[in-house]
Design a protein around this motif. Structure first.
Motif, PDB file in Angstrom:
ATOM      1  N   HIS A   4       0.851  -1.260  -0.050  1.00 31.99           N
ATOM      2  CA  HIS A   4       0.049  -0.163   0.004  1.00 31.99           C
ATOM      3  C   HIS A   4       0.905   1.230   0.061  1.00 31.99           C
ATOM      4  O   HIS A   4       1.754   1.397   0.654  1.00 31.99           O
ATOM      5  N   ALA A   5       0.580   1.962  -0.918  1.00 34.64           N
ATOM      6  CA  ALA A   5       1.339   3.471  -0.847  1.00 34.64           C
ATOM      7  C   ALA A   5       0.817   4.304   0.304  1.00 34.64           C
ATOM      8  O   ALA A   5      -0.386   4.220   0.518  1.00 34.64           O
ATOM      9  N   LEU A   6       1.770   5.053   0.897  1.00 30.01           N
ATOM     10  CA  LEU A   6       1.151   6.000   1.852  1.00 30.01           C
ATOM     11  C   LEU A   6       2.501   6.940   2.302  1.00 30.01           C
ATOM     12  O   LEU A   6       3.410   7.024   1.514  1.00 30.01           O
ATOM     13  N   GLN A   7       1.941   7.968   2.869  1.00 32.15           N
ATOM     14  CA  GLN A   7       2.936   8.967   3.668  1.00 32.15           C
ATOM     15  C   GLN A   7       3.386   8.614   4.752  1.00 32.15           C
ATOM     16  O   GLN A   7       2.811   8.304   5.641  1.00 32.15           O
ATOM     17  N   GLY A  10       5.929  12.781   5.878  1.00 32.40           N
ATOM     18  CA  GLY A  10       5.696  13.575   4.852  1.00 32.40           C
ATOM     19  C   GLY A  10       6.303  12.992   3.741  1.00 32.40           C
ATOM     20  O   GLY A  10       6.583  13.606   2.723  1.00 32.40           O
ATOM     21  N   GLN A  11       6.834  11.822   3.540  1.00 33.18           N
ATOM     22  CA  GLN A  11       7.546  11.268   2.535  1.00 33.18           C
ATOM     23  C   GLN A  11       6.695  10.080   1.695  1.00 33.18           C
ATOM     24  O   GLN A  11       6.171   9.439   2.679  1.00 33.18           O
ATOM     25  N   PRO A  12       6.814   9.922   0.538  1.00 35.04           N
ATOM     26  CA  PRO A  12       6.025   8.798   0.021  1.00 35.04           C
ATOM     27  C   PRO A  12       6.755   7.392   0.499  1.00 35.04           C
ATOM     28  O   PRO A  12       8.175   7.351   0.707  1.00 35.04           O
ATOM     29  N   ALA A  13       6.115   6.439   0.889  1.00 35.65           N
ATOM     30  CA  ALA A  13       6.450   5.133   1.336  1.00 35.65           C
ATOM     31  C   ALA A  13       5.396   4.056   0.805  1.00 35.65           C
ATOM     32  O   ALA A  13       4.501   4.125   0.454  1.00 35.65           O
ATOM     33  N   GLU A  14       6.068   2.849   1.001  1.00 33.90           N
ATOM     34  CA  GLU A  14       5.268   1.809   0.771  1.00 33.90           C
ATOM     35  C   GLU A  14       5.107   0.728   2.135  1.00 33.90           C
ATOM     36  O   GLU A  14       6.078   0.407   2.907  1.00 33.90           O
ATOM     37  N   LEU A  15       3.722   0.117   2.561  1.00 37.33           N
ATOM     38  CA  LEU A  15       3.572  -0.662   3.372  1.00 37.33           C
ATOM     39  C   LEU A  15       3.469  -2.078   2.880  1.00 37.33           C
ATOM     40  O   LEU A  15       2.583  -2.026   2.091  1.00 37.33           O
ATOM     41  N   VAL A  16       4.367  -2.777   2.951  1.00 36.80           N
ATOM     42  CA  VAL A  16       4.340  -4.149   2.418  1.00 36.80           C
ATOM     43  C   VAL A  16       3.950  -5.283   3.545  1.00 36.80           C
ATOM     44  O   VAL A  16       4.793  -5.487   4.594  1.00 36.80           O
ATOM     45  N   LEU A  17       2.710  -6.202   3.376  1.00 34.37           N
ATOM     46  CA  LEU A  17       2.651  -7.190   4.021  1.00 34.37           C
ATOM     47  C   LEU A  17       2.954  -8.452   3.566  1.00 34.37           C
ATOM     48  O   LEU A  17       2.357  -8.700   2.201  1.00 34.37           O
ATOM     49  N   ALA A  18       3.720  -9.332   4.205  1.00 33.67           N
ATOM     50  CA  ALA A  18       3.645 -10.823   3.554  1.00 33.67           C
ATOM     51  C   ALA A  18       3.264 -11.773   4.513  1.00 33.67           C
ATOM     52  O   ALA A  18       3.258 -11.538   5.755  1.00 33.67           O
ATOM     53  N   HIS A  19       3.010 -12.827   3.810  1.00 35.75           N
ATOM     54  CA  HIS A  19       2.478 -14.089   5.019  1.00 35.75           C
ATOM     55  C   HIS A  19       3.378 -15.320   4.552  1.00 35.75           C
ATOM     56  O   HIS A  19       3.517 -15.663   3.146  1.00 35.75           O
ATOM     57  N   ASP A  20       3.812 -15.901   5.657  1.00 34.99           N
ATOM     58  CA  ASP A  20       4.481 -17.215   5.198  1.00 34.99           C
ATOM     59  C   ASP A  20       3.553 -18.254   5.030  1.00 34.99           C
ATOM     60  O   ASP A  20       2.933 -18.845   6.033  1.00 34.99           O
ATOM     61  N   ILE A  21       3.659 -18.773   4.034  1.00 38.59           N
ATOM     62  CA  ILE A  21       2.746 -20.209   3.551  1.00 38.59           C
ATOM     63  C   ILE A  21       3.630 -21.257   3.600  1.00 38.59           C
ATOM     64  O   ILE A  21       3.227 -22.422   2.973  1.00 38.59           O
ATOM     65  N   THR A  22       4.875 -21.264   4.172  1.00 38.90           N
ATOM     66  CA  THR A  22       5.551 -22.697   4.222  1.00 38.90           C
ATOM     67  C   THR A  22       4.831 -23.750   4.729  1.00 38.90           C
ATOM     68  O   THR A  22       4.696 -24.752   4.203  1.00 38.90           O
TER      69      THR A  22
END
Length: 56
Positions: A4-7, A10-22
């Motif tokens: 998800h793109a977010l601030q 005051g700077q643009p950033a990305e929030l990344v969510l990962a799920h371990d499906i091992t």
């Protein structure tokens, strides 16, 4: 994986969510192996179960 793109501060950033499906992948592989052994590696082999009532 989701991002998800977010601030942030005051700077643009990305929030990344990962799920371990091992664990899920290992369980699926074990199930495929077990099913193959049950079928004797012959998918056309007939299998079944029968229940009988001795009082009838």
């Amino acid at each position: 994986m989701h991002s998800h793109a977010l601030q942030y501060d005051g700077q643009p950033a990305e929030l990344v969510l990962a799920h371990d499906i091992t664990d899920r992948l290992q369980a699926e592989a074990a199930l495929r192996h077990s099913e193959a052994e049950f079928r004797g590696n012959r998918p056309s082999q007939a299998s079944g179960a029968c229940m009988a009532d001795a009082e009838r």
